[in-house]
Design a protein around this motif. Sequence first.
Motif, PDB file in Angstrom:
ATOM      1  N   GLY A 132      26.889  30.750 101.470  1.00 35.34           N
ATOM      2  CA  GLY A 132      26.834  32.004 100.737  1.00 35.34           C
ATOM      3  C   GLY A 132      25.542  32.092  99.949  1.00 35.34           C
ATOM      4  N   ALA A 133      25.285  33.267  99.406  1.00 37.78           N
ATOM      5  CA  ALA A 133      24.060  33.494  98.635  1.00 37.78           C
ATOM      6  C   ALA A 133      24.089  32.695  97.338  1.00 37.78           C
ATOM      7  CB  ALA A 133      23.897  34.976  98.346  1.00 37.78           C
ATOM      8  N   LYS A 134      22.925  32.247  96.903  1.00 36.42           N
ATOM      9  CA  LYS A 134      22.855  31.366  95.731  1.00 36.42           C
ATOM     10  C   LYS A 134      23.071  32.088  94.410  1.00 36.42           C
ATOM     11  CE  LYS A 134      20.325  27.761  95.587  1.00 36.42           C
ATOM     12  NZ  LYS A 134      19.113  26.945  95.347  1.00 36.42           N
ATOM     13  N   ILE A 154      31.692  19.609  87.935  1.00 33.38           N
ATOM     14  CA  ILE A 154      30.443  19.619  88.689  1.00 33.38           C
ATOM     15  C   ILE A 154      29.318  20.155  87.808  1.00 33.38           C
ATOM     16  CG2 ILE A 154      29.246  20.585  90.694  1.00 33.38           C
ATOM     17  CD1 ILE A 154      32.017  20.853  92.025  1.00 33.38           C
ATOM     18  N   LEU A 155      28.202  19.443  87.801  1.00 33.41           N
ATOM     19  CA  LEU A 155      27.008  19.866  87.069  1.00 33.41           C
ATOM     20  C   LEU A 155      26.007  20.419  88.069  1.00 33.41           C
ATOM     21  CD1 LEU A 155      25.119  19.995  84.577  1.00 33.41           C
ATOM     22  CD2 LEU A 155      24.477  17.618  85.089  1.00 33.41           C
ATOM     23  N   PHE A 156      25.555  21.654  87.853  1.00 30.15           N
ATOM     24  CA  PHE A 156      24.588  22.305  88.731  1.00 30.15           C
ATOM     25  C   PHE A 156      23.261  22.456  88.006  1.00 30.15           C
ATOM     26  CE2 PHE A 156      22.649  26.305  90.390  1.00 30.15           C
ATOM     27  CZ  PHE A 156      22.353  25.850  91.662  1.00 30.15           C
ATOM     28  N   LEU A 157      22.184  22.027  88.647  1.00 29.61           N
ATOM     29  CA  LEU A 157      20.834  22.120  88.090  1.00 29.61           C
ATOM     30  C   LEU A 157      20.019  23.128  88.885  1.00 29.61           C
ATOM     31  CD1 LEU A 157      19.992  18.283  87.909  1.00 29.61           C
ATOM     32  CD2 LEU A 157      21.216  19.647  86.218  1.00 29.61           C
ATOM     33  N   SER A 158      19.250  23.942  88.188  1.00 28.05           N
ATOM     34  CA  SER A 158      18.361  24.894  88.858  1.00 28.05           C
ATOM     35  C   SER A 158      17.291  25.348  87.878  1.00 28.05           C
ATOM     36  CB  SER A 158      19.156  26.109  89.361  1.00 28.05           C
ATOM     37  OG  SER A 158      18.290  27.053  89.977  1.00 28.05           O
ATOM     38  N   ASP A 159      16.210  25.911  88.431  1.00 27.10           N
ATOM     39  CA  ASP A 159      15.187  26.531  87.586  1.00 27.10           C
ATOM     40  C   ASP A 159      15.296  28.049  87.632  1.00 27.10           C
ATOM     41  OD1 ASP A 159      14.344  26.889  90.172  1.00 27.10           O
ATOM     42  OD2 ASP A 159      12.279  26.245  89.833  1.00 27.10           O
ATOM     43  N   ILE A 160      16.371  28.549  88.228  1.00 29.51           N
ATOM     44  CA  ILE A 160      16.557  29.998  88.365  1.00 29.51           C
ATOM     45  C   ILE A 160      17.809  30.408  87.609  1.00 29.51           C
ATOM     46  CG2 ILE A 160      16.955  31.885  89.988  1.00 29.51           C
ATOM     47  CD1 ILE A 160      15.394  30.251  92.060  1.00 29.51           C
ATOM     48  N   ALA A 161      17.628  31.227  86.593  1.00 27.07           N
ATOM     49  CA  ALA A 161      18.729  31.582  85.705  1.00 27.07           C
ATOM     50  C   ALA A 161      19.857  32.288  86.440  1.00 27.07           C
ATOM     51  CB  ALA A 161      18.210  32.470  84.571  1.00 27.07           C
ATOM     52  N   GLU A 162      19.535  33.153  87.404  1.00 19.60           N
ATOM     53  CA  GLU A 162      20.576  33.897  88.112  1.00 19.60           C
ATOM     54  C   GLU A 162      21.480  32.975  88.932  1.00 19.60           C
ATOM     55  OE1 GLU A 162      17.182  36.623  87.237  1.00 19.60           O
ATOM     56  OE2 GLU A 162      17.384  34.605  88.090  1.00 19.60           O
ATOM     57  N   ALA A 167      26.786  29.955  89.094  1.00 13.53           N
ATOM     58  CA  ALA A 167      27.513  28.681  89.043  1.00 13.53           C
ATOM     59  C   ALA A 167      28.396  28.607  87.809  1.00 13.53           C
ATOM     60  CB  ALA A 167      26.522  27.521  89.062  1.00 13.53           C
ATOM     61  N   HIS A 168      27.873  29.066  86.675  1.00 15.04           N
ATOM     62  CA  HIS A 168      28.634  29.073  85.428  1.00 15.04           C
ATOM     63  C   HIS A 168      29.854  29.975  85.549  1.00 15.04           C
ATOM     64  CE1 HIS A 168      29.585  30.271  81.243  1.00 15.04           C
ATOM     65  NE2 HIS A 168      29.187  29.042  80.949  1.00 15.04           N
ATOM     66  N   ASP A 169      29.687  31.137  86.169  1.00 13.41           N
ATOM     67  CA  ASP A 169      30.798  32.062  86.341  1.00 13.41           C
ATOM     68  C   ASP A 169      31.883  31.483  87.247  1.00 13.41           C
ATOM     69  OD1 ASP A 169      29.503  33.836  84.707  1.00 13.41           O
ATOM     70  OD2 ASP A 169      28.749  35.114  86.332  1.00 13.41           O
ATOM     71  N   ALA A 170      31.486  30.548  88.137  1.00 12.72           N
ATOM     72  CA  ALA A 170      32.454  29.879  89.007  1.00 12.72           C
ATOM     73  C   ALA A 170      33.125  28.708  88.303  1.00 12.72           C
ATOM     74  CB  ALA A 170      31.774  29.398  90.280  1.00 12.72           C
ATOM     75  N   GLY A 171      32.685  28.408  87.074  1.00  9.36           N
ATOM     76  CA  GLY A 171      33.306  27.343  86.290  1.00  9.36           C
ATOM     77  C   GLY A 171      32.527  26.057  86.207  1.00  9.36           C
ATOM     78  N   MET A 172      31.356  25.996  86.849  1.00 11.40           N
ATOM     79  CA  MET A 172      30.553  24.776  86.815  1.00 11.40           C
ATOM     80  C   MET A 172      29.809  24.642  85.497  1.00 11.40           C
ATOM     81  SD  MET A 172      28.850  24.450  90.604  1.00 11.40           S
ATOM     82  CE  MET A 172      29.874  24.356  92.080  1.00 11.40           C
ATOM     83  N   CYS A 184      11.479  26.119  77.634  1.00 13.58           N
ATOM     84  CA  CYS A 184      12.838  26.650  77.627  1.00 13.58           C
ATOM     85  C   CYS A 184      12.893  27.989  76.899  1.00 13.58           C
ATOM     86  CB  CYS A 184      13.780  25.668  76.939  1.00 13.58           C
ATOM     87  SG  CYS A 184      14.033  24.138  77.876  1.00 13.58           S
ATOM     88  N   PRO A 185      13.525  28.988  77.506  1.00 14.86           N
ATOM     89  CA  PRO A 185      13.658  30.282  76.838  1.00 14.86           C
ATOM     90  C   PRO A 185      14.606  30.198  75.651  1.00 14.86           C
ATOM     91  CG  PRO A 185      14.903  30.257  78.885  1.00 14.86           C
ATOM     92  CD  PRO A 185      14.118  28.988  78.857  1.00 14.86           C
ATOM     93  N   ALA A 186      14.317  30.938  74.616  1.00 17.01           N
ATOM     94  CA  ALA A 186      15.115  30.869  73.391  1.00 17.01           C
ATOM     95  C   ALA A 186      16.506  31.438  73.584  1.00 17.01           C
ATOM     96  CB  ALA A 186      14.396  31.608  72.265  1.00 17.01           C
ATOM     97  N   ASN A 187      16.655  32.371  74.509  1.00 19.65           N
ATOM     98  CA  ASN A 187      17.932  33.062  74.667  1.00 19.65           C
ATOM     99  C   ASN A 187      18.730  32.611  75.877  1.00 19.65           C
ATOM    100  OD1 ASN A 187      16.185  34.068  76.547  1.00 19.65           O
ATOM    101  ND2 ASN A 187      16.760  36.218  76.272  1.00 19.65           N
ATOM    102  N   SER A 188      18.455  31.420  76.410  1.00 19.41           N
ATOM    103  CA  SER A 188      19.154  30.951  77.606  1.00 19.41           C
ATOM    104  C   SER A 188      20.619  30.671  77.299  1.00 19.41           C
ATOM    105  CB  SER A 188      18.496  29.678  78.144  1.00 19.41           C
ATOM    106  OG  SER A 188      19.247  29.155  79.227  1.00 19.41           O
ATOM    107  N   ARG A 189      21.504  31.099  78.203  1.00 22.51           N
ATOM    108  CA  ARG A 189      22.922  30.797  78.052  1.00 22.51           C
ATOM    109  C   ARG A 189      23.245  29.402  78.581  1.00 22.51           C
ATOM    110  NH1 ARG A 189      26.255  34.067  82.773  1.00 22.51           N
ATOM    111  NH2 ARG A 189      28.010  33.116  81.664  1.00 22.51           N
TER     112      ARG A 189
END
Length: 204
Positions: A132-134, A154-162, A167-172, A184-189
């Motif tokens: 599926g799409a990332k 599961i811990l997911f690492l990426s440099d792309i916020a979307e 991954a976060h919305d899926a519970g990771m 690091c951006p100041a407003n990163s979730r």
Amino acid sequence: YARERLPAFVVTHYDTPEVQHWLHEAAREAGLVSASEQEMIDLLIGWIDSDRKSTALKALQGMIWAEGYQGADFQAHIYEDAARGLQKWAANGLRLYVYSSGSVPAQKLLFGNTAAGDLTSLFSGYFDTETGAKRESASYARIAEAIGLPASAILFLSDIAEELDAAHDAGMQTILLARDSRGCPANSRHRCVVGFDAIDPSLI
């Protein structure tokens, strides 16, 4: 590398079953009923130039890269701290997986031909866009199911916020890798680090 060699590759491998399969998939994705060799070459070059995340394109690029690796034209780049971190985590018994827009064969070629050596033995599995799409949370739910763990483990690492959002919305659990000069951006979730040395998966 792939862009420069794609025209000759398509012409010389046009009749091979695997190449035919992915050319048909690319044509179907583009909505083409039929297309000439040159039309397919032009389509694929356009997709490379626009960085289209097409499974068919990635599969064909992977075949071209395979020839480059076999001919020792290049090695895959990997950050020293990334290789060090992956080796340490695998030695500590963590199961490591790759999820990339590059095809699974291309992923294996990349990690099998890095400047740090063959790292394929570190990984328990690979996922590509056939999952599926990332940037869609359903893809990460499928990965969790395939791995056999709850998403929260599961811990997911990426440099792309979307991707991290999906991954976060899926519970990771997620970590943003920010290597560029902006940091690091100041407003990163998502928790943010600048390299693998700052990550301790045992604390997640």
